[in-house]
Design an enzyme around this catalytic site. Structure first.
Site, PDB file in Angstrom:
ATOM      1  N   LYS A   1       0.855  -1.187   0.000  1.00 24.84           N
ATOM      2  CA  LYS A   1       0.000   0.000   0.000  1.00 24.84           C
ATOM      3  C   LYS A   1       0.890   1.236   0.000  1.00 24.84           C
ATOM      4  O   LYS A   1       1.502   1.579   1.011  1.00 24.84           O
ATOM      5  CB  LYS A   1      -0.898   0.038   1.232  1.00 24.84           C
ATOM      6  CG  LYS A   1      -2.000   1.073   1.038  1.00 24.84           C
ATOM      7  CD  LYS A   1      -2.548   1.630   2.331  1.00 24.84           C
ATOM      8  CE  LYS A   1      -1.827   2.856   2.802  1.00 24.84           C
ATOM      9  NZ  LYS A   1      -1.853   4.007   1.888  1.00 24.84           N
TER      10      LYS A   1
ATOM     11  N   GLU B   1       9.288   1.065  11.208  1.00 27.32           N
ATOM     12  CA  GLU B   1      10.296   2.133  11.120  1.00 27.32           C
ATOM     13  C   GLU B   1       9.538   3.432  11.302  1.00 27.32           C
ATOM     14  O   GLU B   1       8.740   3.809  10.449  1.00 27.32           O
ATOM     15  CB  GLU B   1      10.968   2.125   9.742  1.00 27.32           C
ATOM     16  CG  GLU B   1      11.626   0.821   9.379  1.00 27.32           C
ATOM     17  CD  GLU B   1      12.871   0.537  10.201  1.00 27.32           C
ATOM     18  OE1 GLU B   1      13.417   1.474  10.806  1.00 27.32           O
ATOM     19  OE2 GLU B   1      13.271  -0.631  10.242  1.00 27.32           O
TER      20      GLU B   1
ATOM     21  N   CYS C   1      13.172  10.726   8.090  1.00 24.44           N
ATOM     22  CA  CYS C   1      13.021  10.263   9.478  1.00 24.44           C
ATOM     23  C   CYS C   1      14.297  10.470  10.269  1.00 24.44           C
ATOM     24  O   CYS C   1      14.251  10.728  11.460  1.00 24.44           O
ATOM     25  CB  CYS C   1      12.619   8.806   9.492  1.00 24.44           C
ATOM     26  SG  CYS C   1      13.655   7.821   8.436  1.00 24.44           S
TER      27      CYS C   1
ATOM     28  N   GLU D   1       8.821  15.790  16.458  1.00 19.81           N
ATOM     29  CA  GLU D   1       9.252  15.673  15.071  1.00 19.81           C
ATOM     30  C   GLU D   1       8.449  16.651  14.207  1.00 19.81           C
ATOM     31  O   GLU D   1       7.227  16.570  14.148  1.00 19.81           O
ATOM     32  CB  GLU D   1       9.022  14.241  14.591  1.00 19.81           C
ATOM     33  CG  GLU D   1       9.583  14.007  13.207  1.00 19.81           C
ATOM     34  CD  GLU D   1       9.462  12.552  12.784  1.00 19.81           C
ATOM     35  OE1 GLU D   1       8.400  11.962  13.001  1.00 19.81           O
ATOM     36  OE2 GLU D   1      10.441  12.031  12.235  1.00 19.81           O
TER      37      GLU D   1
HETATM   38  P1  NAD Z   1       1.752   7.980   8.197  1.00 21.17           P
HETATM   39  O1  NAD Z   1       2.004   7.113   9.362  1.00 21.17           O
HETATM   40  O2  NAD Z   1       0.617   8.903   8.230  1.00 21.17           O
HETATM   41  O3  NAD Z   1       1.586   7.118   6.862  1.00 21.17           O
HETATM   42  C1  NAD Z   1       2.452   6.073   6.502  1.00 21.17           C
HETATM   43  C2  NAD Z   1       1.667   5.037   5.737  1.00 21.17           C
HETATM   44  O4  NAD Z   1       0.722   4.457   6.624  1.00 21.17           O
HETATM   45  C3  NAD Z   1       0.857   5.604   4.564  1.00 21.17           C
HETATM   46  O5  NAD Z   1       0.857   4.667   3.508  1.00 21.17           O
HETATM   47  C4  NAD Z   1      -0.526   5.732   5.158  1.00 21.17           C
HETATM   48  O6  NAD Z   1      -1.551   5.690   4.203  1.00 21.17           O
HETATM   49  C5  NAD Z   1      -0.572   4.517   6.051  1.00 21.17           C
HETATM   50  N1  NAD Z   1      -1.578   4.587   7.115  1.00 21.17           N
HETATM   51  C6  NAD Z   1      -2.155   5.698   7.643  1.00 21.17           C
HETATM   52  N2  NAD Z   1      -3.070   5.338   8.577  1.00 21.17           N
HETATM   53  C7  NAD Z   1      -3.057   3.979   8.645  1.00 21.17           C
HETATM   54  C8  NAD Z   1      -3.766   3.020   9.421  1.00 21.17           C
HETATM   55  N3  NAD Z   1      -4.665   3.387  10.316  1.00 21.17           N
HETATM   56  N4  NAD Z   1      -3.484   1.723   9.249  1.00 21.17           N
HETATM   57  C9  NAD Z   1      -2.546   1.332   8.364  1.00 21.17           C
HETATM   58  N5  NAD Z   1      -1.856   2.195   7.576  1.00 21.17           N
HETATM   59  C10 NAD Z   1      -2.099   3.506   7.719  1.00 21.17           C
HETATM   60  O7  NAD Z   1       3.133   8.710   8.003  1.00 21.17           O
HETATM   61  P2  NAD Z   1       3.519   9.708   6.841  1.00 21.17           P
HETATM   62  O8  NAD Z   1       2.910  11.027   7.178  1.00 21.17           O
HETATM   63  O9  NAD Z   1       3.183   9.097   5.537  1.00 21.17           O
HETATM   64  O10 NAD Z   1       5.111   9.749   6.991  1.00 21.17           O
HETATM   65  C11 NAD Z   1       5.751  10.571   7.911  1.00 21.17           C
HETATM   66  C12 NAD Z   1       6.203   9.790   9.131  1.00 21.17           C
HETATM   67  O11 NAD Z   1       6.922   8.621   8.785  1.00 21.17           O
HETATM   68  C13 NAD Z   1       7.140  10.581  10.001  1.00 21.17           C
HETATM   69  O12 NAD Z   1       6.739  10.504  11.349  1.00 21.17           O
HETATM   70  C14 NAD Z   1       8.502   9.933   9.784  1.00 21.17           C
HETATM   71  O13 NAD Z   1       9.399  10.061  10.812  1.00 21.17           O
HETATM   72  C15 NAD Z   1       8.154   8.531   9.503  1.00 21.17           C
HETATM   73  N6  NAD Z   1       9.176   7.906   8.672  1.00 21.17           N
HETATM   74  C16 NAD Z   1      10.045   7.004   9.254  1.00 21.17           C
HETATM   75  C17 NAD Z   1      11.056   6.403   8.516  1.00 21.17           C
HETATM   76  C18 NAD Z   1      12.023   5.400   9.129  1.00 21.17           C
HETATM   77  O14 NAD Z   1      12.771   4.729   8.426  1.00 21.17           O
HETATM   78  N7  NAD Z   1      12.052   5.230  10.443  1.00 21.17           N
HETATM   79  C19 NAD Z   1      11.164   6.698   7.154  1.00 21.17           C
HETATM   80  C20 NAD Z   1      10.264   7.612   6.595  1.00 21.17           C
HETATM   81  C21 NAD Z   1       9.273   8.183   7.367  1.00 21.17           C
END
Ligand code: NAD
Length: 495
Positions: A191, A266, A300, A397
């Site tokens: 997804k 992650e 991140c 963050e």
């Molecule tokens: P997000 O958690 O909103 O979304 C990530 C993914 O999860 C998207 O595909 C989203 O559609 C999906 N998602 C959202 N709600 C969900 C649910 N209830 N159940 C299952 N899936 C769901 O995060 P974002 O805004 O897309 O990304 C930013 C965040 O990601 C930041 O906090 C950042 O630190 C983190 N990040 C971490 C890493 C790492 O390697 N640790 C890398 C990139 C981003």
């Protein structure tokens, strides 16, 4: 506002992105069961790039069923070397279409093309090449136990994997999940983030062309709360690999408990980049600026807290400020552009709100922190000085081009501040004293420590953190363990 913002060198796109994109289920590109679509836009211009078929629960059910059939059938029973060959053919096709894929990623995710060509695309290609090579090298052991038995272990694929990917590095982080899962013999329902589905769907087309059997890779775009949730709660999904925010990660842990899915998470970061007074301050400050402003701070492991020792503090603030002012915003396909927009209006508002909070908390906004232009979600890179460790802008963050520069006294003080958040993804330190650097490496609460450098990743090294930064590690042999289960076998030799 002195940061350059320049459309005059705008280059025309060389590719044509189809106006409507379908989802990939069971080897075919199809409309969603509901017939619903959503639009994906270019964050630099706010123009619609394409409509995308919007997945729902029924699509997830079809995709998981297809993944299960492919797992029980061709993918698992195929020779491991043949799996590796298919992945190699896929990587060759990605190389062949590299310019096109880079451009799709640039426009859909709002990333300057120069960065995509330098980082995202080569990292995705390297990851797939690396794990294609692993496909036929996932070994078990013969373990001596007793004379009258042959006892050995095998590593078996965990089964159907849900890969949930964020928008900040859609291609690269997507491949961090797909490549090891497929190499291990798992099948996948992916997804993409709803803001950035296009590169995943394009490489999905190439996967079919490479000979990936139907159902091995399914891609269901759509909202996280619908598609993501359905995958996390699906009783026939064996593992969830997720990158995203800590809040969603927490929900995934709970949802996965239903059938005890394996999970790897992650999540976020608030990484400290520590500049000691005996460092090469010019190099350290240059790297500290890149460490936060690359990808508009939507990383991140961004070095969002720069810790500078008292005697070099003013110089560090000044040098980072100069770098911030020299970044060039504008057309994503112009190779001179070094700073893109942030991903969405929502994200832009959230970042600008943090800029307000920082000022209310008493930090000094030295430069930036404003919306630039009226179209696109550009924010001028912000440098905060006089930041106290306890402030919100130092603890939470922000996920945008905003850096907090914090003063420290000595090594112990630096470690106390660096380790003083709920995160533990990465940390950096700059010094000419190797002993000090090694002490920092040992004491830093972080999954990755950079010494006299910042921001590198390599698929051969473990990647991840603990606490609000997540659970488990990606990359290297750690990922092979994520996607396999060990099995112990006893063969009675006693007759
Ligand atoms: P997000 O958690 O909103 O979304 C990530 C993914 O999860 C998207 O595909 C989203 O559609 C999906 N998602 C959202 N709600 C969900 C649910 N209830 N159940 C299952 N899936 C769901 O995060 P974002 O805004 O897309 O990304 C930013 C965040 O990601 C930041 O906090 C950042 O630190 C983190 N990040 C971490 C890493 C790492 O390697 N640790 C890398 C990139 C981003």
């Amino acid at each position: 506002m002195s940061t350059a913002y320049d459309y005059t060198y705008a280059q025309a796109s060389k590719i044509i992105i189809p106006a409507h994109k379908l989802m990939l289920i069971d080897g075919r590109f199809v409309e969603s069961a509901s017939g619903k679509n959503f639009t994906t836009i270019n964050p630099a211009t706010e123009e619609v790039i394409a409509t995308v078929a919007e997945g729902g629960e029924e699509d997830v059910n079809r995709a998981v069923a297809a993944a299960r059939r492919a797992f029980e059938g061709p993918w698992r029973t195929m020779r491991a070397s043949e799996r590796g060959h298919i992945l190699q053919r896929w990587v060759e096709l990605i190389r062949k279409h590299a310019d096109e894929i880079a451009e799709i990623e640039s426009l859909d995710a709002g990333k300057p093309i120069a960065g995509v060509l330098r980082q995202d695309l080569p990292a995705a290609i390297d990851t797939l090449t690396y794990y294609a090579g692993w496909a036929d090298k996932i070994l078990g052991d013969v373990v001596p136990t007793r004379d009258d038995a042959l006892t050995y272990t095998m590593r078996e694929p965990v089964g159907v994997v849900a890969a949930i990917v964020p928008w900040n590095f859609p291609l690269m982080i997507g491949m961090w999940k797909l490549a090891p899962a497929l190499a291990c013999g798992c099948t996948v329902v992916m997804k993409p983030a709803e803001l950035t589905s296009l590169s995943a769907l394009r490489i999905g087309e190439l996967a079919l062309e490479a000979g990936l059997p139907p159902g091995v890779l399914n891609i269901v775009p759509g909202p996280g709360r619908v598609v993501g949730d359905a995958l996390v709660n699906h009783p026939d999904v064996d593992k969830v690999t997720f990158t995203g925010s800590p809040g969603v990660g927490r929900g995934i842990m709970k949802g996965a408990a239903g059938n005890f899915k394996r999970i790897s998470l992650e999540l976020g970061g608030k990484s400290a980049n520590v500049i000691f007074d005996d460092a090469d301050v010019a190099s350290a400050s240059r790297a500290a600026a890149s460490g936060i402003f690359f990808n508009a701070g939507q990383v991140c492991s961004a070095g969002s807290r720069v810790l500078a020792q008292e005697s070099v503090y003013d110089e560090v603030v000044e040098r980072i400020t100069q770098r911030a002012k020299s970044l060039r915003m504008g057309d994503l396909l112009n190779r001179q552009t070094s700073l893109g927009p942030v991903i969405s209006e929502r994200q832009m508002k959230s970042i600008l709100n943090y800029v307000d909070i920082g000022q209310q908390e008493g930090a000094t906004l030295v430069t930036g922190g404003e919306r630039v232009g009226e179209r696109g979600y550009f924010i001028s890179p912000a440098v905060f000085a006089d930041v106290k460790h306890e402030m919100k802008i130092s603890q939470e963050e922000i996920f945008g081009p905003v850096v907090s520069v914090i003063k420290f006294k000595d090594e112990d003080d630096a470690i106390r501040i660096a380790n003083g958040t709920v995160f533990s993804l990465a940390a950096g330190a700059w010094s000419r004293d190797l002993g000090r650097l090694q002490r920092f490496a040992k004491r830093a609460k972080a999954g990755t420590v950079w010494l006299n450098t910042y921001g590198y990743t390599d698929v051969r090294l473990p990647w991840g953190g603990a606490g609000d930064s997540g659970l488990g590690r990606e990359h290297g042999t750690a990922a092979l363990e994520n996607f396999t289960e060990p099995k112990a076998v006893w063969l009675n030799l006693a007759g």
